[in-house]
Design a protein around this motif. Sequence first.
Motif, PDB file in Angstrom:
ATOM      1  N   PRO A   1      -2.616  -6.493   6.913  1.00 42.67           N
ATOM      2  CA  PRO A   1      -2.535  -5.157   6.612  1.00 42.67           C
ATOM      3  C   PRO A   1      -3.436  -4.582   5.716  1.00 42.67           C
ATOM      4  O   PRO A   1      -3.498  -5.306   4.621  1.00 42.67           O
ATOM      5  CB  PRO A   1      -1.103  -5.145   6.398  1.00 42.67           C
ATOM      6  CG  PRO A   1      -0.376  -6.270   6.807  1.00 42.67           C
ATOM      7  CD  PRO A   1      -1.495  -7.368   6.617  1.00 42.67           C
ATOM      8  N   PHE A   2      -4.039  -3.279   5.776  1.00 36.56           N
ATOM      9  CA  PHE A   2      -4.813  -2.689   4.773  1.00 36.56           C
ATOM     10  C   PHE A   2      -4.183  -2.891   3.469  1.00 36.56           C
ATOM     11  O   PHE A   2      -4.863  -2.906   2.400  1.00 36.56           O
ATOM     12  CB  PHE A   2      -4.959  -1.229   5.345  1.00 36.56           C
ATOM     13  CG  PHE A   2      -5.911  -1.152   6.228  1.00 36.56           C
ATOM     14  CD1 PHE A   2      -6.550  -2.125   6.976  1.00 36.56           C
ATOM     15  CD2 PHE A   2      -6.049   0.118   7.122  1.00 36.56           C
ATOM     16  CE1 PHE A   2      -7.463  -1.946   8.070  1.00 36.56           C
ATOM     17  CE2 PHE A   2      -6.691   0.450   8.325  1.00 36.56           C
ATOM     18  CZ  PHE A   2      -7.464  -0.758   8.657  1.00 36.56           C
ATOM     19  N   ILE A   3      -2.739  -2.682   3.506  1.00 36.79           N
ATOM     20  CA  ILE A   3      -2.020  -2.465   2.006  1.00 36.79           C
ATOM     21  C   ILE A   3      -2.292  -3.756   1.235  1.00 36.79           C
ATOM     22  O   ILE A   3      -2.387  -4.010   0.066  1.00 36.79           O
ATOM     23  CB  ILE A   3      -0.703  -1.841   2.166  1.00 36.79           C
ATOM     24  CG1 ILE A   3      -0.072  -1.973   0.860  1.00 36.79           C
ATOM     25  CG2 ILE A   3       0.026  -3.078   3.017  1.00 36.79           C
ATOM     26  CD1 ILE A   3      -0.552  -0.666  -0.007  1.00 36.79           C
ATOM     27  N   ARG A   4      -2.121  -4.859   2.072  1.00 36.39           N
ATOM     28  CA  ARG A   4      -2.489  -6.280   1.693  1.00 36.39           C
ATOM     29  C   ARG A   4      -3.654  -6.368   0.600  1.00 36.39           C
ATOM     30  O   ARG A   4      -3.993  -6.813  -0.401  1.00 36.39           O
ATOM     31  CB  ARG A   4      -2.261  -7.314   2.437  1.00 36.39           C
ATOM     32  CG  ARG A   4      -0.598  -7.500   2.904  1.00 36.39           C
ATOM     33  CD  ARG A   4       0.174  -8.016   1.923  1.00 36.39           C
ATOM     34  NE  ARG A   4       0.988  -6.901   1.186  1.00 36.39           N
ATOM     35  CZ  ARG A   4       2.246  -6.520   1.642  1.00 36.39           C
ATOM     36  NH1 ARG A   4       2.641  -6.937   3.060  1.00 36.39           N
ATOM     37  NH2 ARG A   4       2.721  -5.593   1.013  1.00 36.39           N
TER      38      ARG A   4
ATOM     39  N   LEU B   1      -5.684  -3.717  -0.135  1.00 34.67           N
ATOM     40  CA  LEU B   1      -5.742  -2.739  -1.304  1.00 34.67           C
ATOM     41  C   LEU B   1      -5.013  -3.361  -2.587  1.00 34.67           C
ATOM     42  O   LEU B   1      -5.839  -3.306  -3.644  1.00 34.67           O
ATOM     43  CB  LEU B   1      -5.333  -1.596  -0.744  1.00 34.67           C
ATOM     44  CG  LEU B   1      -5.322  -0.403  -1.887  1.00 34.67           C
ATOM     45  CD1 LEU B   1      -6.865   0.136  -2.074  1.00 34.67           C
ATOM     46  CD2 LEU B   1      -4.296   0.806  -1.339  1.00 34.67           C
ATOM     47  N   GLU B   2      -4.016  -4.003  -2.470  1.00 36.06           N
ATOM     48  CA  GLU B   2      -3.264  -4.733  -3.502  1.00 36.06           C
ATOM     49  C   GLU B   2      -4.213  -5.546  -4.302  1.00 36.06           C
ATOM     50  O   GLU B   2      -4.106  -5.523  -5.511  1.00 36.06           O
ATOM     51  CB  GLU B   2      -2.165  -5.559  -3.017  1.00 36.06           C
ATOM     52  CG  GLU B   2      -1.170  -4.612  -2.615  1.00 36.06           C
ATOM     53  CD  GLU B   2       0.236  -5.548  -2.215  1.00 36.06           C
ATOM     54  OE1 GLU B   2       0.045  -6.502  -1.684  1.00 36.06           O
ATOM     55  OE2 GLU B   2       1.345  -5.093  -2.209  1.00 36.06           O
TER      56      GLU B   2
ATOM     57  N   LYS C   1       4.518   9.920  -4.519  1.00 40.97           N
ATOM     58  CA  LYS C   1       3.752   9.155  -3.399  1.00 40.97           C
ATOM     59  C   LYS C   1       4.114   9.656  -2.138  1.00 40.97           C
ATOM     60  O   LYS C   1       5.509   9.932  -2.090  1.00 40.97           O
ATOM     61  CB  LYS C   1       3.533   7.658  -3.266  1.00 40.97           C
ATOM     62  CG  LYS C   1       3.469   6.887  -4.483  1.00 40.97           C
ATOM     63  CD  LYS C   1       1.719   7.254  -4.961  1.00 40.97           C
ATOM     64  CE  LYS C   1       1.202   6.246  -6.058  1.00 40.97           C
ATOM     65  NZ  LYS C   1       1.916   6.130  -7.211  1.00 40.97           N
TER      66      LYS C   1
ATOM     67  N   ASP D   1       4.284  -2.116   5.496  1.00 43.08           N
ATOM     68  CA  ASP D   1       3.602  -0.545   5.135  1.00 43.08           C
ATOM     69  C   ASP D   1       3.451  -0.621   3.549  1.00 43.08           C
ATOM     70  O   ASP D   1       2.603   0.417   3.236  1.00 43.08           O
ATOM     71  CB  ASP D   1       4.845   0.338   5.612  1.00 43.08           C
ATOM     72  CG  ASP D   1       4.667   0.586   7.272  1.00 43.08           C
ATOM     73  OD1 ASP D   1       3.537   0.842   7.655  1.00 43.08           O
ATOM     74  OD2 ASP D   1       5.708   1.032   7.705  1.00 43.08           O
ATOM     75  N   MET D   2       4.378  -1.115   3.079  1.00 44.57           N
ATOM     76  CA  MET D   2       4.345  -0.888   1.686  1.00 44.57           C
ATOM     77  C   MET D   2       3.575  -2.072   0.728  1.00 44.57           C
ATOM     78  O   MET D   2       3.603  -2.997   1.259  1.00 44.57           O
ATOM     79  CB  MET D   2       5.653  -0.567   0.973  1.00 44.57           C
ATOM     80  CG  MET D   2       6.438   0.645   1.948  1.00 44.57           C
ATOM     81  SD  MET D   2       7.842   1.346   1.062  1.00 44.57           S
ATOM     82  CE  MET D   2       7.154   1.985  -0.749  1.00 44.57           C
ATOM     83  N   GLY D   3       3.158  -1.655  -0.465  1.00 40.68           N
ATOM     84  CA  GLY D   3       2.723  -2.736  -1.336  1.00 40.68           C
ATOM     85  C   GLY D   3       2.741  -2.093  -2.756  1.00 40.68           C
ATOM     86  O   GLY D   3       3.083  -1.147  -3.134  1.00 40.68           O
TER      87      GLY D   3
ATOM     88  N   THR E   1       3.397   1.933  -3.209  1.00 38.52           N
ATOM     89  CA  THR E   1       2.874   3.146  -2.501  1.00 38.52           C
ATOM     90  C   THR E   1       2.566   2.343  -0.844  1.00 38.52           C
ATOM     91  O   THR E   1       2.597   1.321  -0.762  1.00 38.52           O
ATOM     92  CB  THR E   1       1.730   3.492  -2.828  1.00 38.52           C
ATOM     93  OG1 THR E   1       1.168   4.507  -2.161  1.00 38.52           O
ATOM     94  CG2 THR E   1       0.393   2.419  -3.200  1.00 38.52           C
ATOM     95  N   THR E   2       2.432   3.335  -0.141  1.00 34.82           N
ATOM     96  CA  THR E   2       1.797   2.886   1.145  1.00 34.82           C
ATOM     97  C   THR E   2       0.197   2.922   1.244  1.00 34.82           C
ATOM     98  O   THR E   2      -0.393   3.463   0.134  1.00 34.82           O
ATOM     99  CB  THR E   2       2.344   3.688   2.280  1.00 34.82           C
ATOM    100  OG1 THR E   2       1.971   5.147   1.735  1.00 34.82           O
ATOM    101  CG2 THR E   2       3.908   3.833   2.539  1.00 34.82           C
ATOM    102  N   TYR E   3      -0.472   2.313   2.163  1.00 33.42           N
ATOM    103  CA  TYR E   3      -1.730   2.265   2.176  1.00 33.42           C
ATOM    104  C   TYR E   3      -2.510   4.120   2.128  1.00 33.42           C
ATOM    105  O   TYR E   3      -2.145   4.522   2.977  1.00 33.42           O
ATOM    106  CB  TYR E   3      -2.404   1.698   3.287  1.00 33.42           C
ATOM    107  CG  TYR E   3      -4.038   1.681   3.394  1.00 33.42           C
ATOM    108  CD1 TYR E   3      -4.549   0.620   2.385  1.00 33.42           C
ATOM    109  CD2 TYR E   3      -4.728   2.287   4.217  1.00 33.42           C
ATOM    110  CE1 TYR E   3      -5.968   0.731   2.204  1.00 33.42           C
ATOM    111  CE2 TYR E   3      -5.980   2.114   4.224  1.00 33.42           C
ATOM    112  CZ  TYR E   3      -6.707   1.502   3.381  1.00 33.42           C
ATOM    113  OH  TYR E   3      -8.040   1.687   3.277  1.00 33.42           O
ATOM    114  N   LEU E   4      -2.932   3.853   0.945  1.00 36.54           N
ATOM    115  CA  LEU E   4      -3.468   5.589   0.679  1.00 36.54           C
ATOM    116  C   LEU E   4      -2.791   6.714   0.999  1.00 36.54           C
ATOM    117  O   LEU E   4      -2.906   7.633   1.652  1.00 36.54           O
ATOM    118  CB  LEU E   4      -4.641   5.645   1.504  1.00 36.54           C
ATOM    119  CG  LEU E   4      -5.653   4.637   1.323  1.00 36.54           C
ATOM    120  CD1 LEU E   4      -7.030   4.626   2.058  1.00 36.54           C
ATOM    121  CD2 LEU E   4      -6.023   4.419  -0.386  1.00 36.54           C
TER     122      LEU E   4
END
Lengths: 214, 682
Positions: free
Chosen positions: A70-73, A75-76, B141, B172-174, B185-188
């Motif tokens: 996932p993108f968020i991973r 980005l983290e 956010k 969804d969250m990170g 937050t969530t991605y952007l």
Amino acid sequence: MSVRRLAEEQPASFEFTPENLAWANAQIAKYPEGRQASAVIPLLWQAQKQHNYWLPKPAIEKVADMLDMPFIRVLEIATFYTMFNLEPVGRFFIQMCGTTPCMLRGSDEIKAVLARRVGEQKMVSADGNFAWLEVECLGACCNAPMVQINDDYYEDLTAENFEKLLDDLAGGRPVHVGSQMGRRSSEPAGKLTTLTSFYGDDGRSGPASDKTQA
Amino acid sequence: MTKIIVDGKEVDVPAEYTLLQACEEAGAEIPRFCFHERLSIAGNCRMCLVELKGAPKPVASCAWSVKDCRPGPNGELPSVVTKSPTVKKARNGVMEFLLINHPLDCPICDQGGECDLQDQAMAFGVDNSRYAENKRAVEDKYIGPLVRTSMNRCIHCTRCVRFTAEVAGTADMGAIGRGEDMEITTYLETAMSSELQGNVADLCPVGALLPKPYAFKARPWELGKTESIDVMDALGSAIRVDVRGREVMRILPRVNEAVNEEWISDKTRQVVDGLQRQRLDRPYIRKDGRLVPATWSEAFAAIATRVKATTPARIGAIAGDLASVEDMFALKSLLGNLCSANIDCRQDGTKLHPANGRGSYIFNPSVAGIEEADAILIVGSNPRKESPVLNARILKRWRMGGVDIGLVGERADLTYSYQYLGAGAETLTELGNGKGFAEVLIKAQRPMVIVGQGALLREDGAAVLAACAKLAGAREGWNGLAVLHTAAARVGGLDLGFVPAQGGMDAWAMTRPGALDVIFNLGADELEIAPGAFVVYQGTHGDRGAHRADVILPGATYTEKSGLYVNTEGRVQYAERANFAPGDAREDWAILRALSEVVGAKLAFDSLADLRKALYAAHPHFARIDAIEPGSINIANAGALGTGAFTSAVDDFYLTNPIARASAVMAECSALAKGRLQQAAE
């Protein structure tokens, strides 16, 4: 440390060059099936190198897609490690060591040069060549003061030779990586001050000095 | 089992228990923020520190297993102390650290009064602060229309991050950044994509994530709390309805391990504003093509005139998706008294029929049984849309490993990976030959075949059901046929036999032009009734059914009446009344009772208790609340499988019933979900 966000201006897309893509696939192949996510840091690092030493949003998403994350991973990870630059850093990204040994050997002068020539930290200079950041010890204390520019160390700096170094870099002239006063790796700067004679030769150490043996 | 001493008391607990669970077992209360029974262990809040004999410093009890404790030098049992001065000091210290950056805005925080941090600061904290420095400020956010953020308050327990990754399955969250700059937050700042996202607000131990539609509406101590059952999908999640005055303020989940654990879907939770909007609060009669307000007696008189002028064979009744068992029982009795055979509770046209045995239309393996299944075949269903909480249970099973999941029907992101077998009936025919995935099912100890309504609505629905029952096979003490319903009322209706009697018409036939003269419509809004018939719509919202009505009788929603519902498992559940219906609206059984007298077909009960007595006499299993009456499967005359792809019965998860369609929050969620779909398609 401060809050890190993605840059406001982002390129439209990011693709690995064929060589880097092959390199990335080799990294991914190191890990067992289903564990590709382990390759995330090498891939981000290569993406950053390819993209002028900063990591744009499309690259983060590209890496996430390649690793099925996932993108968020991703980005983290990109925001966690300060080695990933999220904003443009110019052609030459200068990381200046300001920790105690470098400071004692005159890193304040280097800092003054940077402040004068490049400007504020984390800001790209007007000509687009430089950006700088004061960092903690980079482990080249014996050749202090030092800076890291992109992938290379430049050591034994003074205000003068550092200015020249910046001029040469900006002008596209070849520069010497490592010590700027010509010493090899971390040899003594002048003459040898220790280990000047063989063990015991001076009569003050070694078996010859042991009177009880004589 | 392993023995351990907690505060001098010996307890015997399973070895895989954590110290925290062992302490709970021994009756010692351990404060915690990050630990949650249904999520992975993070061990980052440090609030659960206890003293373990032999350990050099306090240990985080949530992250220390009982089996990791070593015995004493002389073989003594491991000993844990939770009440020593060291533990108290440790908790004080942790609490002080947590509060360094936590704003003191409890008076304007919605979590106030039900806040873990507030409660634990009272119980385990100190009464003053040594920090004069500025507190850290964090940008709020946007993470979706259902959860409001106030990120200054976040203590980084990461429960929300673990929930979205592990239970919702959408990741969804990170947490971005690190150290003091860590931010959840969530991605952007995109909206969360899960249908279970509302649960993160429940999980949040502080006021960082709060239900957005409920923002600044009420304080917990002002609310009357009623335990009820959800009707938004057929799962029948256990809910608590919080009411202030006549208004439902919010809906929260209750723990029911057998059904919803402690999660509820967003539709269940945030449909609240739909209970207020577009309500029918007085009777209406159509005069000269327009619906005009009327009194109850005028409305009844209008109906009586029509009914008395019509032969029983030209009268019919259709029950909708949200009706309680009592309502349908009353309506069935009324039609029985009118001598009409035309009744149907299957407005969607599903081919399920009580004649095939109760086992043919319930989720036989039970929802909790999903965790025991070792092979799951999903046929014509998208469980994520049809019952997100049930889908979370499948995800839970999938995460345990050792299960093969196959799908026949529409490809969809179900949050877990599956083997895509094919689109429709042809694939089912192939599986019937015992090849491919069918071998997996045959070998499995606990095979499960989940059949969605999408596969049963078709002409060959009965054949699909028979094929699935055959694939599910028979195992000792295990029935693998799992029918996933989409309507809360359906199983109850089928149990009642609310289907056409001998010679009667089904819902489809009743709604054809010229089929009937009078139709009683008990909240069935998902079907089109052809012009011609005189339609009595008894319902709650000005939705499709009301637009077609000739007389509208305003009824009560599920929070406004006491009633029985049978979930997709066949579990009989009791929903308590939480508030009163608006205006002149009445409880549905009472409307039908009053109407029966006017149309000259008086029902034989005068109170809800009498009604239930008659109901239990006719169908004894309704009296066994929270039990599942097992049933057999005897499908006769199934016919042959046809061809063509299966589609899910639920197109838009957020707008499946009149209450949800009246909700502005659901409309926003639906629009967002559509946008995401389009984006994914591009």
